[in-house]
Write a protein that holds these residues in place. Structure first.
Motif, short mmCIF file in Angstrom:
data_model
loop_
_atom_site.label_atom_id
_atom_site.label_comp_id
_atom_site.label_asym_id
_atom_site.label_seq_id
_atom_site.Cartn_x
_atom_site.Cartn_y
_atom_site.Cartn_z
N GLY A 172 34.65 91.31 21.22
CA GLY A 172 35.67 91.28 20.07
C GLY A 172 37.33 91.10 20.84
N CYS A 173 37.37 90.67 21.92
CA CYS A 173 38.64 90.75 22.50
C CYS A 173 39.70 89.80 22.09
CB CYS A 173 38.46 90.71 24.05
SG CYS A 173 38.05 89.03 24.53
N ARG A 174 39.27 88.73 21.24
CA ARG A 174 40.01 87.95 20.76
C ARG A 174 40.76 86.73 21.89
NH1 ARG A 174 42.04 90.32 15.17
NH2 ARG A 174 40.82 88.86 14.51
N ALA B 176 33.28 86.90 17.91
CA ALA B 176 33.84 85.58 17.93
C ALA B 176 32.88 84.92 16.99
CB ALA B 176 34.00 85.13 19.17
N SER C 193 37.32 81.99 15.28
CA SER C 193 37.95 82.99 14.38
C SER C 193 36.89 84.26 14.74
CB SER C 193 38.00 82.76 13.11
OG SER C 193 36.56 82.52 12.61
N ILE C 194 37.59 85.39 14.45
CA ILE C 194 36.87 86.65 14.31
C ILE C 194 36.18 87.24 13.13
CG2 ILE C 194 37.17 89.13 15.25
CD1 ILE C 194 37.30 87.45 17.55
N CYS D 283 37.52 78.16 26.40
CA CYS D 283 37.12 79.72 25.97
C CYS D 283 36.08 80.19 26.72
CB CYS D 283 36.58 79.78 24.37
SG CYS D 283 35.21 78.50 24.19
N ARG E 197 34.30 91.71 13.67
CA ARG E 197 34.72 92.06 15.03
C ARG E 197 33.99 91.43 16.20
NH1 ARG E 197 34.44 97.78 15.46
NH2 ARG E 197 34.00 98.23 13.35
N GLU F 113 39.94 83.47 20.97
CA GLU F 113 40.53 82.82 19.71
C GLU F 113 42.02 82.52 20.02
OE1 GLU F 113 41.51 85.90 17.05
OE2 GLU F 113 41.50 84.55 15.19
N ARG F 114 42.50 83.17 20.91
CA ARG F 114 43.89 82.64 21.47
C ARG F 114 43.94 81.45 22.23
NH1 ARG F 114 46.22 84.50 25.84
NH2 ARG F 114 44.89 86.37 25.81
#
Ligand SMILES: Cc1cc2nc3c(=O)[nH]c(=O)nc-3n(C[C@H](O)[C@H](O)[C@H](O)COP(=O)(O)OP(=O)(O)OC[C@H]3O[C@@H](n4cnc5c(N)ncnc54)[C@H](O)[C@@H]3O)c2cc1C
Ligand code: FES
Lengths: 654, 145
Positions: free
Chosen positions: A591-593, A611, A605-606, A624, A609, A596-597
């Motif tokens: 869940g480090c995101r 992806a 999207s998360i 990704c 918690r 997403e970035r």
């Protein structure tokens, strides 16, 4: 390998080595390669055949899958861009999931580029096959994704190619949005006087088509407009079109009172500056749509046009409109621009008043042109009786960076020379050429007649210098290479047969649609022979001179070809697209995101918690996966493990 | 160094839409280049995980080539930009590992640039030949029994 868990079932791989006639087998030692392949881990059979892509080759794959229980297939042959689809289909027909197949590209990437090093080419081919087998062992079945295709097309550019494409699609019942940058459709064909080799009046054959476009219930015509954004993929493109304000509403009846009232005169673009137009104008009388336009750069806002406009069509408050449309397919038909002859300084264009370019000559020669069809010298308005044409200006010329032939200049120069001789039989007309290329249907005959019956002087040689004397006459210095004679010829008017170049804005369209351009700057087709109107972006097609120089018949043909290509997915209503998206392993995800970035398509999207991937938005680019710190995101068919296996295989024998 | 017979092994990660197609065009145009490259096709240069490059060196590659689309022309908008960012940071790490940064080459090659592709591989192969075998490979071979 000890200690590594054995997968449930050892894969059974069939390897097929293609000779491709002598294309591969003439360089690579294929019998040796086949023996080598048969010993690789997991390979149960290896066969060599002369043409794997031919029916017997494909049948061999299908039969072997059944007979030998193959669970993976590797073909060592040409590029996957050529035949990946062919062999995937063969696998599918043999009952194997088409993604359990891998190509080793031993033609484009091996035999064809190492033709003088046969032994090393064979060693490389072995490595490539070993790498493909290593990946094949780890392949997983995939299912194609089906997406709906909107039955509406976007055509960019309203020259003859775009017009033809739009009409063909509209006649088949598809909705078409035709976007043209200038105030009217028609393109260059509207500016040309007569057309070779039949000598039809250009606008007489073009105007009816332009009117059809305007009247067609299935065509939405957006002129004075440009495409600014394109999102999505085949079947579901979202486009944003910017429509500039004309400041005149469709209530305009084209009565022309406004132009008579307008006090501002500027050079007419349509006549290449040889005549003037007003700040409120139509580019030419047959323009479609026949709605006037106020050019806001030259308008002084005096209000004279508004005062005289009876239907009250003038609206100074009109603003730029952003129009959004969803389309299934896109046809690019943005045409060409003529070569800027000033770049060939030695010919004096822009410096010597009696040197003009060929499109200017077309306007001078056209009955609807600024001189009513009377060709005159710009310096004194006299009728030239000594006329010359210089060929290949900006074409076949390394110095200006254009190696290609523009394909129309020989023919249009002969055409204009003939037209001129018909009007002025007493005139001396010269054509200075390198060689005459009269390749089309009826073209050679047209050229022969010009030589034999018109008395046009054909002089083989590229002028070295063009000068002007005190009477503003033009002196051409040229060596006649057939007679080996240096000549100095005095002329009243010199016409430069300028070639074609990609139009202004070619790069923006390229970037919007993610299509490629060749080294000549024109858009690149997916395959030079077999996919001549497709691009590598699915759902995007090419028509006309934006793909390379061509004449009107070829532009029209390509317009029709692009339309029928675009019609295929639209009439099916559905296409299958590659399922090669990302997949998230929720167990590994921390869940480090980061994903997403970095995702450029907002596909991640998360959720809880972890992806979460929106498959419809994912393009499978893999950014990704490359960024994920725990390898929790993978790309189907391009997984880390599969690529690692290829790296290992590339550098180590089994 | 400078062993004339040393034939480096080079791993190439090529994006499907530009560099791979450019390599295909070099083939169709029969433009010759040395047979030292082993190509792994990826959809976009942005897919190239730094671990792929490190893995290649760890397995004994003498050079790694990453080929993508020119800026602004990536089939996936800007995957090539993230490839570039990653590779720039990777150079430092390589130097720490004692691998000369010349051994990793990132270059933009379009589908139309067959000639450029062949020239790039020719020059890169020459450069690696001059550098000699990868120091990491040499070190790993020494520790092997
Ligand atoms: C001097 C001369 C004489 C010629 N004589 C002949 C002849 O006799 N016979 C013959 O067969 N051929 C002749 N040709 C060739 C002929 O002009 C072309 O074959 C034909 O016009 C090509 O049509 P097209 O639709 O591809 O391009 P174009 O006519 O260039 O049309 C492209 C259209 O797209 C628009 N456009 C461009 N970019 C954009 C954008 N980003 N967004 C929206 N719209 C855009 C342009 O405004 C234009 O309307 C001649 C050419 C020249 C230069
Ligand atoms: S697709 Fe070529 S770099 Fe992204």
């Amino acid at each position: 390998m000890a200690g590594k868990k054995k997968s449930k079932e050892e894969p059974r791989i069939g390897v097929y080595i293609c000779d491709c006639g002598v294309n591969i087998a003439g360089i690579v030692n294929n019998p040796e390669l086949t023996r080598y392949a048969s010993k690789l881990k997991g390979v149960v059979l290896a066969k060599e055949y002369k043409f794997m892509c031919a029916e017997p080759g494909q049948r061999m794959i299908k039969d072997d899958i059944k007979e030998h229980n193959l669970t993976r297939v590797v073909v060592a042959a040409c590029s996957p861009n050529m035949h990946e689809e062919t062999f995937r289909n063969a696998c599918k027909e043999g009952g194997l999931n088409p993604y359990l197949f891998e190509i080793a590209n031993i033609r484009e990437h091996c035999s064809w580029v190492h033709m003088r090093e046969k032994a090393r080419a064979t060693e490389k081919a072995k490595d490539l096959v070993r790498m493909a087998v290593a990946k094949a062992r780890l392949l997983e079945p995939q299912d194609k994704i089906r997406v709906k295709v909107k039955d509406r097309a976007l055509v960019i550019g309203g020259g003859i190619a775009g017009i033809q494409a739009a009409l063909d699609l509209a006649d088949q019942g598809f909705k078409v949005i035709l976007v043209e940058r200038s105030p009217s459709i028609g393109g260059k064909m509207a500016q040309i006087d007569k057309t070779f080799p039949t000598m039809d009046c250009s606008s007489c054959i073009l105007t009816p088509k332009m009117v059809q476009v305007e009247r067609h219930p299935n065509i939405e015509l957006l002129t004075y407009a440009e495409v600014k954004e394109v999102d999505g993929y085949i079947g579901n493109f979202k486009v944003k079109i910017e429509k500039r304000p004309r400041y005149v509403t469709p209530d305009c009846t084209a009565c022309d009172l406004c132009t008579q009232a307008c006090p501002i005169e500027v050079p007419s673009e349509f006549n290449l500056g040889l005549g003037a137009r007003k700040a409120i104008y139509v580019p030419f009388p047959q323009a479609v749509p026949l709605i006037y336009t106020i050019d806001d750069e030259s308008c002084i806002g005096c209000g004279m046009c508004k005062n005289v406009c009876e239907p009250e069509a003038i609206d100074y408050d009109m603003e730029t409109e952003i129009i959004e449309r969803d389309v299934g397919t896109i046809i690019v038909a943005t045409g060409y621009k003529i070569f800027d002859a000033e770049r060939k300084e030695e010919y004096g264009y822009g410096r010597l008043s009696n040197v003009v370019n060929a499109l200017e000559f077309e306007r001078l020669s056209s009955a609807s042109g600024p001189t009513g069809g009377k060709v005159v010298r710009p310096s004194d308005g006299k009728t030239p009786l000594r006329l010359g044409f210089v060929q290949c200006v900006g074409s076949r010329d390394e110095k200006v960076g254009n190696l290609y032939c523009s394909r129309v200049c020989c023919m249009y120069a002969i055409k204009n020379a003939r037209i001129y001789k018909e009007k002025h039989p007493e005139a001396d007309v010269y054509i200075f050429y390198m060689d005459i290329r009269a390749f089309g249907k009826g073209y050679e005959e047209f050229y022969k007649t010009a030589q034999e019956e018109y008395g046009i002087h054909f002089i083989r040689g590229r002028p070295s210098e063009v000068l002007e004397n005190e009477d503003k006459n033009i002196i051409v210095k040229v060596e006649d290479t057939l007679l080996g004679q240096a000549l100095e010829i005095e002329l009243d008017l010199l016409v430069l047969s300028v070639g074609m170049e990609p139009p202004r804005g070619a790069e923006e369209i390229q970037n919007l649609l993610r299509i490629s351009r060749g080294s000549d700057g024109f858009y690149l087709e997916a395959h030079p022979k077999l996919r001549a109107v497709d691009t590598l972006t699915e759902g995007v097609y090419l028509a006309g001179t934006c793909q390379g120089p061509k004449d009107i018949p070829d532009s029209v043909t390509q317009g029709s070809a692009a339309a029928s290509k675009a019609a295929i997915p639209m009439s099916k209503g559905e296409v299958e697209i590659e399922p090669l998206t990302a997949v998230v392993d929720r167990g590994e995800c921390i869940g480090c995101r980061i994903c997403e970035r970095v995702c450029m398509f907002n596909a991640i999207s998360i959720v809880d918690r972890k992806a979460h991937l929106n498959e419809a938005l994912c393009t499978g680019c893999g950014v990704c996966a490359a960024a994920c710190p725990t390898s929790a995101i993978q790309i189907r068919h391009f997984k880390d493990t599969q690529i690692f296996a290829m790296i290992e295989a590339a550098l180590k024998e089994d | 160094m400078g062993d004339a017979r040393f034939e480096p092994k080079i791993i190439g990660f090529l994006c499907n839409w530009c560099a791979y197609a450019g390599a295909d065009l070099a083939g169709t145009s029969r433009i010759q280049y040395p047979p030292n490259l082993r190509v792994i096709r990826v959809m976009c240069s942005g897919r190239v995980d730094p671990s792929f490059i490190l893995k290649a060196f760890a397995e004994g590659a003498d050079g790694v080539f990453v080929g993508g689309c020119h800026p602004g022309q990536c089939h996936y908008v800007a995957g090539n930009e993230s490839a570039e960012r990653r590779i720039k940071t990777l150079y430092r790490l390589l130097e720490d590992l004692g691998i000369e940064k010349e051994r990793l080459l990132l270059k933009w090659i379009s589908a139309a640039e067959g000639q450029l592709f062949a020239e790039t591989i020719r020059e890169f192969t020459e450069k690696i030949k001059k550098l000699g075998p990868s120091p990491l490979k040499v070190a790993l071979e020494e520790v092997k029994p």
